[in-house]
Scaffold this motif. Structure first.
Motif, mmCIF file in Angstrom:
data_model
loop_
_atom_site.group_PDB
_atom_site.id
_atom_site.type_symbol
_atom_site.label_atom_id
_atom_site.label_comp_id
_atom_site.label_asym_id
_atom_site.label_seq_id
_atom_site.Cartn_x
_atom_site.Cartn_y
_atom_site.Cartn_z
ATOM 1 N N GLU A 29 37.629 -18.683 -14.373
ATOM 2 C CA GLU A 29 38.069 -17.288 -14.450
ATOM 3 C C GLU A 29 37.775 -16.528 -13.156
ATOM 4 O O GLU A 29 37.261 -15.412 -13.153
ATOM 5 C CB GLU A 29 37.404 -16.592 -15.645
ATOM 6 C CG GLU A 29 37.774 -17.209 -16.989
ATOM 7 C CD GLU A 29 37.104 -16.512 -18.147
ATOM 8 O OE1 GLU A 29 36.264 -15.626 -17.894
ATOM 9 O OE2 GLU A 29 37.419 -16.843 -19.311
ATOM 10 N N GLY A 30 38.142 -17.168 -12.064
ATOM 11 C CA GLY A 30 38.029 -16.500 -10.776
ATOM 12 C C GLY A 30 36.625 -16.407 -10.209
ATOM 13 O O GLY A 30 36.401 -15.676 -9.239
ATOM 14 N N GLN A 31 35.669 -17.147 -10.783
ATOM 15 C CA GLN A 31 34.296 -17.096 -10.277
ATOM 16 C C GLN A 31 33.807 -18.500 -9.946
ATOM 17 O O GLN A 31 34.038 -19.444 -10.690
ATOM 18 C CB GLN A 31 33.356 -16.451 -11.294
ATOM 19 C CG GLN A 31 31.891 -16.425 -10.821
ATOM 20 C CD GLN A 31 31.005 -15.568 -11.679
ATOM 21 O OE1 GLN A 31 31.064 -14.349 -11.652
ATOM 22 N NE2 GLN A 31 30.157 -16.219 -12.467
ATOM 23 N N LEU A 32 33.111 -18.589 -8.831
ATOM 24 C CA LEU A 32 32.493 -19.837 -8.407
ATOM 25 C C LEU A 32 31.012 -19.824 -8.798
ATOM 26 O O LEU A 32 30.313 -18.831 -8.556
ATOM 27 C CB LEU A 32 32.606 -19.997 -6.884
ATOM 28 C CG LEU A 32 31.741 -21.092 -6.238
ATOM 29 C CD1 LEU A 32 32.248 -22.475 -6.643
ATOM 30 C CD2 LEU A 32 31.724 -20.947 -4.722
ATOM 31 N N THR A 33 30.561 -20.902 -9.404
ATOM 32 C CA THR A 33 29.141 -21.070 -9.704
ATOM 33 C C THR A 33 28.658 -22.319 -8.969
ATOM 34 O O THR A 33 29.212 -23.401 -9.148
ATOM 35 C CB THR A 33 28.890 -21.234 -11.212
ATOM 36 O OG1 THR A 33 29.381 -20.082 -11.901
ATOM 37 C CG2 THR A 33 27.399 -21.396 -11.491
ATOM 38 N N LEU A 34 27.643 -22.142 -8.133
ATOM 39 C CA LEU A 34 27.094 -23.226 -7.328
ATOM 40 C C LEU A 34 25.623 -23.403 -7.684
ATOM 41 O O LEU A 34 24.815 -22.498 -7.495
ATOM 42 C CB LEU A 34 27.248 -22.902 -5.842
ATOM 43 C CG LEU A 34 26.697 -23.918 -4.830
ATOM 44 C CD1 LEU A 34 27.421 -25.247 -4.949
ATOM 45 C CD2 LEU A 34 26.819 -23.362 -3.410
ATOM 46 N N MET A 35 25.290 -24.570 -8.230
ATOM 47 C CA MET A 35 23.912 -24.876 -8.625
ATOM 48 C C MET A 35 23.323 -25.832 -7.599
ATOM 49 O O MET A 35 23.837 -26.936 -7.409
ATOM 50 C CB MET A 35 23.880 -25.512 -10.011
ATOM 51 C CG MET A 35 24.596 -24.706 -11.091
ATOM 52 S SD MET A 35 23.716 -23.189 -11.540
ATOM 53 C CE MET A 35 22.318 -23.869 -12.423
ATOM 54 N N LEU A 36 22.238 -25.400 -6.953
ATOM 55 C CA LEU A 36 21.574 -26.212 -5.945
ATOM 56 C C LEU A 36 20.242 -26.705 -6.491
ATOM 57 O O LEU A 36 19.391 -25.901 -6.869
ATOM 58 C CB LEU A 36 21.329 -25.403 -4.668
ATOM 59 C CG LEU A 36 22.550 -24.813 -3.973
ATOM 60 C CD1 LEU A 36 22.119 -23.992 -2.760
ATOM 61 C CD2 LEU A 36 23.520 -25.910 -3.548
ATOM 62 N N ARG A 37 20.069 -28.017 -6.542
ATOM 63 C CA ARG A 37 18.782 -28.614 -6.912
ATOM 64 C C ARG A 37 18.162 -29.162 -5.636
ATOM 65 O O ARG A 37 18.664 -30.108 -5.042
ATOM 66 C CB ARG A 37 18.975 -29.720 -7.951
ATOM 67 C CG ARG A 37 17.672 -30.384 -8.377
ATOM 68 C CD ARG A 37 17.866 -31.186 -9.672
ATOM 69 N NE ARG A 37 18.846 -32.230 -9.537
ATOM 70 C CZ ARG A 37 18.587 -33.464 -9.093
ATOM 71 N NH1 ARG A 37 17.357 -33.790 -8.719
ATOM 72 N NH2 ARG A 37 19.537 -34.370 -9.023
ATOM 73 N N LEU A 38 17.057 -28.558 -5.194
ATOM 74 C CA LEU A 38 16.536 -28.862 -3.870
ATOM 75 C C LEU A 38 15.020 -28.750 -3.812
ATOM 76 O O LEU A 38 14.395 -28.143 -4.687
ATOM 77 C CB LEU A 38 17.166 -27.935 -2.828
ATOM 78 C CG LEU A 38 16.735 -26.462 -2.771
ATOM 79 C CD1 LEU A 38 17.289 -25.800 -1.529
ATOM 80 C CD2 LEU A 38 17.150 -25.681 -4.001
ATOM 81 N N ASN A 39 14.469 -29.315 -2.770
ATOM 82 C CA ASN A 39 13.042 -29.204 -2.483
ATOM 83 C C ASN A 39 12.838 -27.902 -1.714
ATOM 84 O O ASN A 39 12.748 -27.889 -0.487
ATOM 85 C CB ASN A 39 12.592 -30.415 -1.666
ATOM 86 C CG ASN A 39 11.114 -30.403 -1.350
ATOM 87 O OD1 ASN A 39 10.386 -29.522 -1.782
ATOM 88 N ND2 ASN A 39 10.678 -31.379 -0.571
ATOM 89 N N VAL A 98 34.063 -16.501 0.682
ATOM 90 C CA VAL A 98 33.516 -16.200 -0.635
ATOM 91 C C VAL A 98 32.085 -15.700 -0.443
ATOM 92 O O VAL A 98 31.237 -16.408 0.090
ATOM 93 C CB VAL A 98 33.521 -17.449 -1.544
ATOM 94 C CG1 VAL A 98 32.886 -17.133 -2.893
ATOM 95 C CG2 VAL A 98 34.950 -17.957 -1.730
ATOM 96 N N LEU A 99 31.838 -14.471 -0.861
ATOM 97 C CA LEU A 99 30.514 -13.877 -0.718
ATOM 98 C C LEU A 99 29.627 -14.363 -1.861
ATOM 99 O O LEU A 99 29.891 -14.093 -3.029
ATOM 100 C CB LEU A 99 30.607 -12.348 -0.738
ATOM 101 C CG LEU A 99 29.285 -11.585 -0.546
ATOM 102 C CD1 LEU A 99 28.675 -11.903 0.809
ATOM 103 C CD2 LEU A 99 29.499 -10.085 -0.712
ATOM 104 N N LEU A 100 28.574 -15.093 -1.521
ATOM 105 C CA LEU A 100 27.679 -15.640 -2.533
ATOM 106 C C LEU A 100 26.499 -14.721 -2.772
ATOM 107 O O LEU A 100 26.037 -14.013 -1.873
ATOM 108 C CB LEU A 100 27.148 -17.013 -2.077
ATOM 109 C CG LEU A 100 28.180 -18.127 -1.913
ATOM 110 C CD1 LEU A 100 27.522 -19.359 -1.318
ATOM 111 C CD2 LEU A 100 28.848 -18.456 -3.243
ATOM 112 N N GLN A 101 26.003 -14.742 -4.007
ATOM 113 C CA GLN A 101 24.785 -14.011 -4.334
ATOM 114 C C GLN A 101 23.906 -14.848 -5.259
ATOM 115 O O GLN A 101 24.396 -15.671 -6.019
ATOM 116 C CB GLN A 101 25.105 -12.663 -4.992
ATOM 117 C CG GLN A 101 25.854 -12.766 -6.301
ATOM 118 C CD GLN A 101 26.171 -11.392 -6.888
ATOM 119 O OE1 GLN A 101 26.056 -10.379 -6.202
ATOM 120 N NE2 GLN A 101 26.558 -11.365 -8.150
ATOM 121 N N LEU A 102 22.618 -14.640 -5.133
ATOM 122 C CA LEU A 102 21.655 -15.402 -5.919
ATOM 123 C C LEU A 102 21.514 -14.795 -7.307
ATOM 124 O O LEU A 102 21.194 -13.613 -7.451
ATOM 125 C CB LEU A 102 20.301 -15.415 -5.212
ATOM 126 C CG LEU A 102 19.160 -16.149 -5.914
ATOM 127 C CD1 LEU A 102 19.478 -17.628 -6.075
ATOM 128 C CD2 LEU A 102 17.857 -15.962 -5.143
#
Length: 364
Positions: A29-39, A98-102
């Protein structure tokens, strides 16, 4: 000189291995969700993770160790400040920037401080209405990332290094890579796990080398080792065999000790050597499988991914042997004092390192 160099390997062999970031993204629905699993502690400490196998090689490793022992409420504000500065470098384009926010930060409780904990960052961004494709630039200095698409048929899975850029990925799916592309992507992953990251596997291969510098015995030992670790690598990566790393890792260290000690007392290859190498190869394959599990396997292209990783591992092993032969075997292998002055001292050093790792993995 070789023994002196090997003496320092215990300091970095298992200390704080650098692990890749896993980036899962989905659009809806027009939104990007980016999940980062990191150290995330390595990022917050400001460690340059590109081409680095262990955080202890950084001059900021002390800061990193302090962060690893922080509780969630102490660390989270620091993570949010880091992300605020780092996120502009994580560029996403989809018909426009694409402007990302946490949105969320999930930091596990402090457990075994000798192992990296996997923090999850949830980033979101609004996609332009005309967006059909997405492309991601992974920041320089951030180490490797496995980029995985979710929620669509034939999703994209790729592997990027710091400063790398993904191809244009269709938001509706169908960007799954072909067999040859997957093979090429996983080839450097396997090689990288030997050189420079696989110090325990390097020492095992060197243990094979120091018993005999003749190429024919070396090649059949490495071939036996490869056949064995290919079996358990495939079984482990496919989920058919699962063995706790707390059991596998000490046994891998013990295999290094065994081969090195045999080099000290044996003057020739015995008939049981192939069986020993095969058995230890099965153990090392389980270790490889645990590493490959961190990356995830593209379900549509499991076989090419396994082949690419395995061929990369084999190329890494052959590179180790080629370097050892070029530096020592070719020039000094036939010298009458080679065994006493090179092979035995090096094997003693390898046995001591393996013994240290065994003690560390069992008791520390």
């Amino acid at each position: 000189m070789l023994s002196s160099l090997l003496f320092f390997l215990p300091l970095i062999g298992r200390a704080h291995e650098v692990t890749p970031t896993i980036a899962d993204f989905e659009t809806s629905e027009g939104q990007l969700t980016l999940m980062l699993r990191l150290n995330v502690e390595a990022f917050v400490a400001g460690i340059d993770l590109d081409n680095r196998s262990d955080t202890n090689s950084s001059d900021r490793s002390d800061d990193y160790d302090l962060l690893r022992n922080m509780q969630q409420d102490e660390l989270e504000p620091m993570v949010r400040l880091f992300v605020e500065d780092w996120m502009p470098e994580l560029q996403v384009e989809a018909g426009g920037p694409v402007l990302l926010q946490l949105e969320k930060v999930a930091i596990p409780e402090v457990g075994d401080a000798s192992l990296p904990r996997a923090t999850v960052l949830e980033l979101t961004g609004v996609l332009p209405s005309s967006a059909l494709y997405l492309r991601l630039d992974w920041p320089k200095g951030s180490g490797a990332v496995v980029l995985r698409q979710n929620g669509v048929p034939e999703p994209y899975t790729g592997y990027l290094l710091g400063g790398g850029r993904s191809p244009s990925i269709s938001l509706t799916g169908g960007a799954v890579q072909g067999a040859w592309e997957v093979f090429q992507n996983y080839l450097p992953v396997g090689f990288d796990h030997i050189l420079p990251k696989g110090l325990d596997h390097i020492l095992f291969v060197l243990g094979l080398f120091f018993l005999s510098t003749r190429l024919a015995p070396l090649l059949w030992q490495v071939t036996t080792f490869t056949l064995a670790h290919s079996i358990t690598l495939a079984l482990g990566a496919l989920g058919l065999v699962s063995v706790n790393a707390a059991v596998v890792e000490p046994l891998i260290a013990a295999s290094i000790v065994f081969v090195a000690v045999e080099n000290i007392f044996a003057r020739r290859l015995h008939l049981w050597r192939p069986l020993v190498v095969f058995a230890f190869g099965l153990l090392h394959g389980l270790g490889f499988a645990s590493v490959l599990g961190e990356f995830g396997l593209p379900q549509e292209q499991i076989i090419p991914a396994l082949l690419g990783f395995n061929v990369g591992v084999e190329l890494g092993q052959l590179t180790v042997i080629a370097l050892a032969y070029g530096i020592l075997g070719y020039w000094f292998g036939k010298h009458p004092k080679y065994r006493g002055r090179v092979a035995i001292p090096a094997s003693v050093t390898i046995a001591l390192i393996g013994s240290y790792w065994f003690y560390e993995r069992v008791f520390l």
